[in-house]
Design an enzyme around this catalytic site. Structure first.
Site: not given
Lengths: 408, 408
Positions: B155, B192, B279
């Protein structure tokens, strides 16, 4: 920039009979900045306080806690620029030296002085600099100096936090004035950053101690900026007893309730001001969780939402990516939570029910509310009568910037 | 940019006998992107899994958990672009429709299909789009397609995560290949994001179930990016049984230990890859807490450090503002922790002891280590024999940017 937070006006801050304040510059971190505050209390004043639960509590917290058990305080001394936390035995000595010096100058006992520090952690505190500034601070002492003190205790705060209220107690006018500081490392646990609220009401020590806990639990203990609990959180409630009201002894009395409500209002506004001035804040969020089986579980869910970096960045972006709120509710740790019976509202808009997005929800409504500077998130659990309200802010580029650059 | 994370090379990913994989484009979020993956398992394969503990678990998690109890899986189907979480009864129907359609095409039972989804929360899943792409995904199935699958499940990941290992078990060569995805909303709780590790080893169902829990607890359950536990976390361990080794039944055997060690290594590298690709990450931190009285308290202290926005922004800034680490240790919730007996190290440099900064500590040493891309934080509690290791990354402008813009 702070969210809907006006700076206090000096003339709106009312003196509290029996309390005088002085500020001075010790050059602890920045030369010339007023960074030392002393608060003198008249004989007969009572003080109750709550302190951080952080195990790495600062040296001044340890000293203040001990002194408060031994004697009724006559002096408070507050420095910014250095937290005197994570400083070991040398830090304890530094805090005690400051108390001893101030006691000598003011003619009271060392145990009648409460020390407070805020600033960088794990740097040695230069007690000598503070001690050198104490005579100037004492010389500056006067009753109408709350405005200067509200500024002198600031660190990364952009706006000073202070306000006054008056309330009638037993036919007498009672004044309450409070100041606070705080902007980051804000997730008070049984206390807050630094908050001082004084009243001239006459209150027994036991009633005052009950009140400070109640007030903290409904004000400073209901906010978070970043989930970091400080080493130095302290909230002091001072009652000088000079308002000539009949001493408040019974915590079930109307007088107690009236004073507690007024003090709670002052403390709540100070606490909200800390959030509005949260580091990098662009939005102010009220998170209300209701219909819970206990206040504790409502707070647990509220804090999961308030601490989620994903929720906080979505608010910063004004993006109604509200599934992130559901995810936070889901991982809050309430193991028997039935997600199919809860409802999620943004202001008055129903966002989710029956385990998913509400059929009536329209993205345009979410978008409209997310653009506001003040947003209410309401979670109705439908499993009991308990409720809790928290206040927090969003998470912006500026939070990262401020905290990446704070020390340098 | 990812921290010291090389993309996998297609030729380094070894096929696992009994497992074939196909990918296709369903246009769920971005037209043309390959967003659907199917994994076919030969008869006799065994699967064990762990799933998110989030109460708002996604519909596919609920369905996969139930199917796994009923039958040995023959097919896995994974989509990105939509998490099918917070989607209520309609989401459950969508997950079941996908399973039913795939079962019809592949000639197996619906309960032999496990569904997985990842992407935006609280948006309806277009099952029809996935179903329309299933024939193409099945037609694409082949043993050497792990590389394509590692990309198709991404993603916000920048780099695909995949690797293979071989190990000798009872004189036979056993292959292990795994893939994972994840970058944000990373704080796995008993599971996870999405992780799939397959081996051709023969392992009994009971031994495989013991192994998947052990592996998860020492790999995916030891990482965090932002403290947000996903609604969709799933980790599947597949054993096709085609390596001709004597079936591993006894969890105390040398064969079990050898396989568990190899699988743990694969899973740990995948988990670390998720953190390296966290991120906005610019630093990779290993947090080791040792000398604790239980593994749980070591993890509690480790996660307090790993989740602190103040600690994470200090690492981003390469600023040795290490008092923030002490503060996080102090509020971790270990109530009887004696802060005067613990030691804090940055790599090999002693930073704090005796409740404060170590006399030997030099700012220049802290500065030098903080500039590295890989940093080890070590806390020695000196109160027991337990230890725990966690991996996390720093908190940068780009984390805020990525999450403020993710949906738009």
């Amino acid at each position: 920039m702070p969210v809907n937070l006006s700076p206090p006006q000096s003339e709106q801050l009312l003196p509290v009979a029996g309390v005088t304040i002085g500020v001075a510059s010790a050059g602890i971190k920045q030369p010339g900045r007023r960074d030392v505050t002393v608060m003198q209390l008249a004989p007969g004043s009572r003080v109750a306080g709550v302190f951080t639960q952080n195990r790495f509590c600062a040296a001044p917290v340890a000293v203040a806690r001990r002194h408060l058990q031994k004697a009724a305080p006559r002096m408070l001394v507050i420095n910014t620029g250095n937290a005197n936390a994570g400083t070991g035995e040398a830090g304890m000595q530094a805090a005690k030296m400051v108390c001893e010096a101030l006691a000598g100058l003011a003619g009271c006992a060392e145990r009648e002085v409460l020390p407070f520090s805020t600033g960088v952690i794990m740097e040695p505190l230069r007690a000598d600099k503070i001690i050198a500034a104490l005579p100037a601070a004492l010389a500056d002492c006067r009753a109408d100096n709350w405005f200067a003190a509200a500024h002198a205790i600031m660190t990364t705060d952009i706006v000073a936090k202070a306000l006054s209220r008056q309330v009638q107690i037993g036919g007498k006018t009672v004044t309450i004035t409070g100041i606070a500081k705080g902007s980051g490392m804000i997730h008070p646990n049984m206390a807050t950053m630094l908050g001082y609220v004084a009243t001239d009401a006459a209150v027994s020590q036991a009633a005052l101690e009950a009140m400070v806990k109640h007030v903290a639990d409904h004000s400073f203990n209901c906010i978070t900026v970043d989930g970091d609990t400080s080493t130095n959180d302290s909230f002091m409630l001072i009652a000088s007893g000079q308002a000539a009201n009949a001493e408040i002894v019974n915590t079930a009395s109307a007088d107690y309730a009236a004073l507690a409500a007024a003090v709670t209002e002052v403390a709540t506004r100070l606490a909200q001001a800390i959030v509005r001035d949260g580091e990098g804040a662009t939005k102010f969020m009220t998170i209300r969780v209701e219909g819970g089986s206990s206040r504790e579980e409502c707070r647990q869910i509220g804090y999961a939402i308030a601490h989620s970096p994903l929720v906080k960045t979505a608010f910063f972006a004004s993006d109604p990516n509200l599934g992130r709120i559901l995810a936070a509710i889901g991982y809050a740790g309430v193991d028997d939570l039935d997600v199919n019976t809860l409802r999620l509202y943004l202001d008055d808009v129903l966002v989710a029910e029956n385990g998913g997005r509400a059929a009536s929800y329209r993205e345009a409504d979410g978008q409209r509310i997310m653009k506001q500077a003040e947003i209410s998130v309401r979670v109705v659990l439908n499993r009991g009568e308990a409720a809790a309200t928290l206040w927090t802010c969003d998470f912006s580029y500026d939070y990262v910037k401020i905290n990446a650059e704070y020390r340098s």
